[in-house]
Design an enzyme around this catalytic site. Structure first.
Site, PDB file in Angstrom:
ATOM      1  N   ALA A 114       0.827  -1.208   0.000  1.00 27.58           N
ATOM      2  CA  ALA A 114       0.000   0.000   0.000  1.00 27.58           C
ATOM      3  C   ALA A 114       0.860   1.257   0.000  1.00 27.58           C
ATOM      4  CB  ALA A 114      -0.938  -0.005   1.196  1.00 27.58           C
TER       5      ALA A 114
ATOM      6  N   LYS B 161      -2.317 -14.706 -14.684  1.00 29.03           N
ATOM      7  CA  LYS B 161      -3.548 -15.207 -14.074  1.00 29.03           C
ATOM      8  C   LYS B 161      -4.713 -14.965 -15.015  1.00 29.03           C
ATOM      9  CE  LYS B 161      -6.663 -14.239 -10.184  1.00 29.03           C
ATOM     10  NZ  LYS B 161      -6.911 -13.385  -9.002  1.00 29.03           N
TER      11      LYS B 161
ATOM     12  N   LEU C  50      -5.106  -1.901   3.994  1.00 29.67           N
ATOM     13  CA  LEU C  50      -5.813  -2.536   5.118  1.00 29.67           C
ATOM     14  C   LEU C  50      -6.300  -1.515   6.135  1.00 29.67           C
ATOM     15  CD1 LEU C  50      -3.428  -5.596   5.676  1.00 29.67           C
ATOM     16  CD2 LEU C  50      -5.554  -5.513   4.366  1.00 29.67           C
TER      17      LEU C  50
ATOM     18  N   SER D 224       8.911   0.913   9.163  1.00 25.51           N
ATOM     19  CA  SER D 224       9.762   0.287  10.161  1.00 25.51           C
ATOM     20  C   SER D 224       9.980  -1.177   9.821  1.00 25.51           C
ATOM     21  CB  SER D 224       9.123   0.402  11.550  1.00 25.51           C
ATOM     22  OG  SER D 224       9.816  -0.383  12.495  1.00 25.51           O
TER      23      SER D 224
END
Length: 495
Positions: A16, A78, A327, A39
């Site tokens: 992201a 795919k 998320l 981090s």
């Protein structure tokens, strides 16, 4: 906050964070100071390794070379997803990215198939889709006439590294560090700065929250709120790892349903990404791990990691001067490989709505509404897979079969069941072919069709359908194997 936006701070890396950095730096880099803080201590989820076709467009917008990207990320192609045990145990169908049959403006191809099937046609709906047949045969090629509709499988961690290199070349500054404090302006609550464990204070005008499920800025600081979807999307846990590749990489993802969830298999050039998504109310973590281990596609490479999540969405993706991506903005679940797509579209939407002259309420409201529309349509499509089941062998599947669903989805199911009409809503990622393939694949067969079909001679219709499916099969058979194509086009050994 009607001040020009000059400093953009991206909190968090991973897929992201670096997709946001790449998108903004490519389109707006010369006029912005962009800084990304991540981090190594925290790490990233890094299990989103399958995508949907619009990612091709995303890369073209960023001038990313496809072969370079695939070599750098151990990527493969795919053509769709193979669903196993979803309608009933033993069932199997492919949701492909291709066009099924030929359509007329008055009636889509599915109407002709429903009529012919009722007359004894042996061919399945998927027999009229080139990409679907190529997937079943393990074939692949990039063609233009007709154009191949495909997406990618790739190593998400390597993709983040690939985009980091891309972004830093366009002026993005990366700072290693853990955010320990977030400061806000006293007068309006907008985020002012973040403080790192080192003591460094990083100020910004616009903050992008890519801190994952915890939502350090969007939720822990701004208390935006979360809309829970677990009444429709039960799964709240996942076990993920990688295995050795036991054979040639197939051009599709596998989604294998089990007693209280499902397992994914994503083939890359050098390994398979695999994981078990499940509901902890219906299966213990210990039994879930056993199910996962018992159904591995190859020899385990890494110790499995366990993830916990809650399906749903943030009530606002953009709140004050903070935009949540990935998320931190919400999570549906991995079933149709839409997580990376949502990051991509949100990043592009931010560029289109970028508040260069200050944050305006109308701008924020429109961004949020478009984001809600997109994620809720994807939500409905994913719920469809669970609702459209005839399985009653476990409490999990009985709940899914019997649960109440959003009215928007109930309408689409009833419309298809009663009239064979499927449609693509404005701004929706999934075309009517996708809706038709999944519903038919999970035993929702329309009871009627458009009257125009009755104007065609019955024998001519069946003959045409049989010849059409045979032509599709012949065209698929002459394609190279997916393994051979990848080896020649984008082998990681050539990187």
């Amino acid at each position: 906050m009607n001040l020009p936006i000059k400093k953009v701070v991206i909190a968090g890396g991973g897929t992201a964070g670096w997709m946001a950095a790449a998108t903004i730096s490519h389109h707006l880099g010369p006029v912005l100071d962009i800084r990304l803080i991540e981090s190594e201590e925290i790490g990233t989820v890094g299990v989103g390794e399958a995508t949907v076709p619009p990612m091709q467009t995303f890369h073209k917008l960023l001038n990313i070379d496809e072969q370079e990207f695939l070599r750098a990320t151990q990527g493969t192609f795919k053509l769709g997803i193979n669903f196993e045990n979803w309608g009933q145990k033993g069932d199997e169908y492919i949701h492909s990215f291709g066009i099924t049959g030929k359509e007329l403006w008055m009636a889509d191809f599915v109407h002709f198939w429903v009529k012919a099937k009722g007359m004894g046609l042996k061919q399945d709906y998927g027999d009229f889709c080139l990409e679907l047949q190529a997937a079943k045969m393990g074939k692949f090629a990039i063609t233009e006439n007709p154009r191949t509709n495909y997406a990618y499988h790739f190593n998400a961690s390597l993709y983040a590294k690939f985009l980091r290199k891309y972004s830093e070349a366009r002026g993005v500054r990366r700072t290693e560090g853990k955010i320990v404090e977030v400061a806000t302006h006293s007068d309006n609550g907008f985020i002012k700065s973040v403080t790192l464990a080192s003591g460094e204070v990083v100020e910004g005008d616009l903050f992008i929250d890519c801190t994952g499920f915890r939502g350090l800025l969007i939720e822990q600081t701004l208390h935006t709120g979360y809309e829970d979807w677990s009444q429709w999307l039960l799964n709240d846990s996942a076990i993920a790892s990688q295995t050795k590749n036991p054979g040639p990489a197939l051009p599709y993802t596998r989604a294998v349903a089990h007693q209280a969830g499902w397992q994914w298999h994503i083939p890359l050039q050098s390994r398979i990404g695999t994981g078990f998504v499940y509901c902890s109310k219906y299966i213990s973590d210990e039994d879930a791990r056993k199910t996962f281990i018992d159904n591995l596609p190859g020899e385990l490479i890494n110790e499995p990691i366990v993830l916990k999540f809650k399906t749903g969405r943030r009530k606002k993706s953009w709140n004050k001067n903070c935009i949540a991506l990935g998320l931190s903005s919400g999570f549906i679940e991995p079933l149709e490989s839409t997580s990376i797509h949502l990051i991509m579209n949100s990043a592009l939407r931010l560029v289109r709505f970028f508040p260069s002259n200050g944050i305006q309420e109308a701008n924020v409201a429109e961004y949020n509404q478009q984001t809600v529309n997109e994620i809720e349509r994807i939500r409905d499509f994913v719920i469809l897979h669970y609702k459209a089941t005839e399985r009653d062998d476990t409490p999990y599947w009985r709940y899914c079969r019997d649960m109440a669903i959003p009215e928007t989805l109930a309408h689409r199911i009833n419309l298809f069941k009663e009239t064979a009409i499927a449609y693509k809503a404005e701004g929706e990622i999934f075309f009517m072919d996708s809706w038709s393939q999944v519903m038919i694949g999970q035993r929702i067969i329309p009871s009627a069709y458009h009257p125009y079909v009755d104007a065609i001679n019955h024998q001519d219709l069946c003959k045409y359908m049989e010849e059409f499916s045979e032509d599709i099969k012949k065209r698929a058979m002459v394609l190279p194997s997916h393994e051979d194509f990848v080896r020649a086009y984008c082998s990681e050994n050539d990187a």
